[in-house]
Motif scaffolding. Structure first.
Motif, PDB file in Angstrom:
ATOM      1  N   GLN A  56      52.350  38.798  36.447  1.00 33.60           N
ATOM      2  CA  GLN A  56      51.966  40.191  36.672  1.00 33.60           C
ATOM      3  C   GLN A  56      50.460  40.375  36.575  1.00 33.60           C
ATOM      4  O   GLN A  56      49.864  41.151  37.335  1.00 33.60           O
ATOM      5  CB  GLN A  56      52.660  41.100  35.665  1.00 33.60           C
ATOM      6  CG  GLN A  56      54.119  41.373  35.957  1.00 33.60           C
ATOM      7  CD  GLN A  56      54.703  42.356  34.962  1.00 33.60           C
ATOM      8  OE1 GLN A  56      55.271  41.956  33.938  1.00 33.60           O
ATOM      9  NE2 GLN A  56      54.577  43.629  35.243  1.00 33.60           N
ATOM     10  N   ASP A  57      49.825  39.676  35.647  1.00 28.83           N
ATOM     11  CA  ASP A  57      48.367  39.782  35.501  1.00 28.83           C
ATOM     12  C   ASP A  57      47.652  39.291  36.753  1.00 28.83           C
ATOM     13  O   ASP A  57      46.669  39.893  37.195  1.00 28.83           O
ATOM     14  CB  ASP A  57      47.900  38.982  34.281  1.00 28.83           C
ATOM     15  CG  ASP A  57      48.249  39.649  32.961  1.00 28.83           C
ATOM     16  OD1 ASP A  57      48.608  40.846  32.975  1.00 28.83           O
ATOM     17  OD2 ASP A  57      48.176  38.972  31.915  1.00 28.83           O
ATOM     18  N   GLU A  58      48.143  38.190  37.325  1.00 27.09           N
ATOM     19  CA  GLU A  58      47.529  37.686  38.560  1.00 27.09           C
ATOM     20  C   GLU A  58      47.757  38.662  39.708  1.00 27.09           C
ATOM     21  O   GLU A  58      46.873  38.859  40.554  1.00 27.09           O
ATOM     22  CB  GLU A  58      48.096  36.310  38.919  1.00 27.09           C
ATOM     23  CG  GLU A  58      47.724  35.205  37.945  1.00 27.09           C
ATOM     24  CD  GLU A  58      46.244  34.850  37.977  1.00 27.09           C
ATOM     25  OE1 GLU A  58      45.502  35.377  38.837  1.00 27.09           O
ATOM     26  OE2 GLU A  58      45.821  34.044  37.135  1.00 27.09           O
ATOM     27  N   ALA A  59      48.930  39.279  39.737  1.00 21.58           N
ATOM     28  CA  ALA A  59      49.207  40.273  40.767  1.00 21.58           C
ATOM     29  C   ALA A  59      48.277  41.475  40.623  1.00 21.58           C
ATOM     30  O   ALA A  59      47.692  41.953  41.610  1.00 21.58           O
ATOM     31  CB  ALA A  59      50.661  40.719  40.688  1.00 21.58           C
ATOM     32  N   LYS A  60      48.117  41.949  39.397  1.00 21.22           N
ATOM     33  CA  LYS A  60      47.250  43.101  39.150  1.00 21.22           C
ATOM     34  C   LYS A  60      45.816  42.808  39.558  1.00 21.22           C
ATOM     35  O   LYS A  60      45.140  43.656  40.161  1.00 21.22           O
ATOM     36  CB  LYS A  60      47.307  43.478  37.661  1.00 21.22           C
ATOM     37  CG  LYS A  60      46.504  44.714  37.310  1.00 21.22           C
ATOM     38  CD  LYS A  60      46.659  45.061  35.839  1.00 21.22           C
ATOM     39  CE  LYS A  60      45.848  46.306  35.486  1.00 21.22           C
ATOM     40  NZ  LYS A  60      45.988  46.638  34.035  1.00 21.22           N
ATOM     41  N   ALA A  61      45.349  41.600  39.267  1.00 23.33           N
ATOM     42  CA  ALA A  61      43.985  41.226  39.639  1.00 23.33           C
ATOM     43  C   ALA A  61      43.789  41.227  41.148  1.00 23.33           C
ATOM     44  O   ALA A  61      42.677  41.440  41.642  1.00 23.33           O
ATOM     45  CB  ALA A  61      43.655  39.846  39.073  1.00 23.33           C
ATOM     46  N   ALA A  62      44.873  41.005  41.889  1.00 25.25           N
ATOM     47  CA  ALA A  62      44.798  40.992  43.350  1.00 25.25           C
ATOM     48  C   ALA A  62      45.086  42.361  43.968  1.00 25.25           C
ATOM     49  O   ALA A  62      45.062  42.501  45.190  1.00 25.25           O
ATOM     50  CB  ALA A  62      45.778  39.961  43.908  1.00 25.25           C
ATOM     51  N   GLY A  63      45.393  43.341  43.130  1.00 20.24           N
ATOM     52  CA  GLY A  63      45.675  44.674  43.645  1.00 20.24           C
ATOM     53  C   GLY A  63      47.136  44.925  43.956  1.00 20.24           C
ATOM     54  O   GLY A  63      47.469  45.814  44.736  1.00 20.24           O
ATOM     55  N   LEU A  64      48.021  44.148  43.310  1.00 20.23           N
ATOM     56  CA  LEU A  64      49.457  44.317  43.511  1.00 20.23           C
ATOM     57  C   LEU A  64      50.115  44.714  42.198  1.00 20.23           C
ATOM     58  O   LEU A  64      49.597  44.408  41.123  1.00 20.23           O
ATOM     59  CB  LEU A  64      50.093  43.024  44.023  1.00 20.23           C
ATOM     60  CG  LEU A  64      49.537  42.426  45.316  1.00 20.23           C
ATOM     61  CD1 LEU A  64      50.215  41.093  45.603  1.00 20.23           C
ATOM     62  CD2 LEU A  64      49.730  43.378  46.481  1.00 20.23           C
ATOM     63  N   ARG A  65      51.265  45.357  42.297  1.00 22.18           N
ATOM     64  CA  ARG A  65      52.002  45.734  41.092  1.00 22.18           C
ATOM     65  C   ARG A  65      53.470  45.353  41.249  1.00 22.18           C
ATOM     66  O   ARG A  65      54.022  45.373  42.351  1.00 22.18           O
ATOM     67  CB  ARG A  65      51.873  47.235  40.807  1.00 22.18           C
ATOM     68  CG  ARG A  65      52.440  48.109  41.898  1.00 22.18           C
ATOM     69  CD  ARG A  65      52.036  49.576  41.733  1.00 22.18           C
ATOM     70  NE  ARG A  65      52.480  50.360  42.879  1.00 22.18           N
ATOM     71  CZ  ARG A  65      53.604  51.071  42.932  1.00 22.18           C
ATOM     72  NH1 ARG A  65      54.424  51.111  41.877  1.00 22.18           N
ATOM     73  NH2 ARG A  65      53.933  51.748  44.004  1.00 22.18           N
ATOM     74  N   LEU A  66      54.090  45.016  40.135  1.00 26.25           N
ATOM     75  CA  LEU A  66      55.516  44.688  40.123  1.00 26.25           C
ATOM     76  C   LEU A  66      56.307  45.991  40.156  1.00 26.25           C
ATOM     77  O   LEU A  66      56.173  46.818  39.255  1.00 26.25           O
ATOM     78  CB  LEU A  66      55.852  43.882  38.870  1.00 26.25           C
ATOM     79  CG  LEU A  66      57.304  43.422  38.717  1.00 26.25           C
ATOM     80  CD1 LEU A  66      57.687  42.439  39.817  1.00 26.25           C
ATOM     81  CD2 LEU A  66      57.517  42.772  37.343  1.00 26.25           C
TER      82      LEU A  66
END
Length: 202
Positions: free
Chosen positions: A172-182
């Protein structure tokens, strides 16, 4: 003769329908989709046959996998040789922007850097309402890990120290850094999860 190149994964045979069931609920009736790390091609061939409104593009870094994909779908699928760590991804014009990206069982059998690469690539190529769907086993902090997953994790790390089951929080942290959310987590058979990501709200 082409069919002799086809690989076979018993796990893919077991889970292709339950994964398809989730895709049919999560995705609209039509769109363009990219599969990352298609492997044998069993998943993408099954999805394409059941989702006629979708234009699927399979991809994998392995020439052997690419031959298998073509063998399983000889009607015209041209798979793309793509390593998720490539930047930028060498996508054709037809799939520079896609409505869905799907990846199964990649993150735990590749270096951790592939997680950030997957998220960043998805952020570059998904449409505004597009979805990234990631399937596989994960470690969920605060939830006991199944004994089978613990054993699987130990086996993976024994084979390659860079492999192993990933923490859902780290993903989730990597997703957030890329501008994505679960936005959704679906429990799947055999202690797997389907993670569904979309662009973060701004």
């Amino acid at each position: 003769m082409t069919m002799t190149a086809a690989l076979h994964s018993p796990a893919a045979d077991r889970n292709k329908q339950v994964i398809l069931d989730v895709l049919l609920k999560a995705l609209p009736r039509r769109g363009r989709a990219l599969e990352i790390a298609s492997g044998s091609g069993q998943h993408v061939a099954h999805f394409a046959a059941a989702m006629p409104g979708w234009q699927w593009l399979a991809s994998d870094p392995s020439p052997q996998a690419l031959a298998s994909i073509a063998a399983l779908w000889p009607e015209g699928l041209t798979p793309l040789q793509l390593d998720v760590l490539q930047s930028p991804w060498p996508l054709p014009a037809s799939h520079q922007e896609v409505d869905a990206i799907f990846s199964a069982n990649m993150l735990h059998i590749s270096p951790w850097a592939t997680c950030a690469a997957l998220m960043q690539g998805a952020a570059r190529h998904l449409t505004a309402d597009g979805k990234l769907l990631v399937y596989g086993p994960f470690i969920v902090p605060g939830t006991p890990t199944a004994l089978s997953n613990e054993a699987f994790d130990a086996d993976l790390r024994g084979r390659n120290p860079a492999w192993g089951l990933r923490s859902l929080v780290d993903v989730q942290d990597e997703a957030k850094a890329a501008g994505l959310r679960l936005v959704n987590t679906t429990p799947m058979p055999a202690n797997n999860l389907m993670l569904e990501f979309q662009r973060s709200e701004t």
